[in-house]
Design a protein around this motif. Structure first.
Motif, PDB file in Angstrom:
ATOM      1  N   ARG A 109     -14.944   0.079  -4.146  1.00 53.36           N
ATOM      2  CA  ARG A 109     -15.353  -0.132  -2.753  1.00 53.36           C
ATOM      3  C   ARG A 109     -14.136  -0.374  -1.866  1.00 53.36           C
ATOM      4  O   ARG A 109     -14.011   0.208  -0.787  1.00 53.36           O
ATOM      5  N   TYR A 110     -13.228  -1.212  -2.309  1.00 49.67           N
ATOM      6  CA  TYR A 110     -12.023  -1.498  -1.526  1.00 49.67           C
ATOM      7  C   TYR A 110     -11.169  -0.250  -1.345  1.00 49.67           C
ATOM      8  O   TYR A 110     -10.609  -0.014  -0.277  1.00 49.67           O
ATOM      9  N   THR A 111     -11.066   0.543  -2.402  1.00 47.71           N
ATOM     10  CA  THR A 111     -10.280   1.771  -2.336  1.00 47.71           C
ATOM     11  C   THR A 111     -10.878   2.739  -1.329  1.00 47.71           C
ATOM     12  O   THR A 111     -10.157   3.356  -0.530  1.00 47.71           O
ATOM     13  N   VAL A 112     -12.206   2.889  -1.351  1.00 51.98           N
ATOM     14  CA  VAL A 112     -12.875   3.787  -0.405  1.00 51.98           C
ATOM     15  C   VAL A 112     -12.671   3.299   1.029  1.00 51.98           C
ATOM     16  O   VAL A 112     -12.396   4.101   1.932  1.00 51.98           O
ATOM     17  N   VAL A 113     -12.766   1.996   1.244  1.00 48.86           N
ATOM     18  CA  VAL A 113     -12.568   1.439   2.589  1.00 48.86           C
ATOM     19  C   VAL A 113     -11.145   1.714   3.071  1.00 48.86           C
ATOM     20  O   VAL A 113     -10.934   2.133   4.219  1.00 48.86           O
ATOM     21  N   VAL A 114     -10.164   1.514   2.215  1.00 48.81           N
ATOM     22  CA  VAL A 114      -8.772   1.745   2.600  1.00 48.81           C
ATOM     23  C   VAL A 114      -8.535   3.220   2.910  1.00 48.81           C
ATOM     24  O   VAL A 114      -7.926   3.568   3.926  1.00 48.81           O
TER      25      VAL A 114
ATOM     26  N   ILE B 196      -7.669   7.594   6.851  1.00 53.39           N
ATOM     27  CA  ILE B 196      -8.041   8.910   7.377  1.00 53.39           C
ATOM     28  C   ILE B 196      -8.434   8.811   8.847  1.00 53.39           C
ATOM     29  O   ILE B 196      -8.000   9.616   9.677  1.00 53.39           O
ATOM     30  N   VAL B 197      -9.262   7.810   9.183  1.00 51.68           N
ATOM     31  CA  VAL B 197      -9.685   7.633  10.570  1.00 51.68           C
ATOM     32  C   VAL B 197      -8.479   7.375  11.473  1.00 51.68           C
ATOM     33  O   VAL B 197      -8.360   7.959  12.552  1.00 51.68           O
ATOM     34  N   MET B 198      -7.573   6.516  11.033  1.00 45.60           N
ATOM     35  CA  MET B 198      -6.397   6.211  11.849  1.00 45.60           C
ATOM     36  C   MET B 198      -5.487   7.430  11.982  1.00 45.60           C
ATOM     37  O   MET B 198      -4.911   7.661  13.045  1.00 45.60           O
TER      38      MET B 198
END
Length: 61
Positions: free
Chosen positions: A28-33, A38-40
């Protein structure tokens, strides 16, 4: 050299105290990072493109 051995002994002692994340949490943490990166990257790419277009427009006047 005795200091180095004591240092690594202390490091191992402290590492045993660490609360490591479970696989599900880590995923979960990896996906959030990755999603945040990507968004940034897209955001800053669009801002850069916009600023570049403004400069080109200004310099062509």
């Amino acid at each position: 050299m005795a200091n180095v051995g004591g240092f690594f002994k202390n490091v191992m002692s402290e590492m045993r105290k660490v609360s490591w994340p479970r696989r599900k949490e880590l995923t979960r943490y990896t996906v959030v990072v990755l999603a945040t990166v990507i968004v940034m990257a897209v955001f800053f790419g669009l801002v850069d493109l916009g600023i570049s277009q403004l400069f080109r427009w200004y310099l062509d006047l």
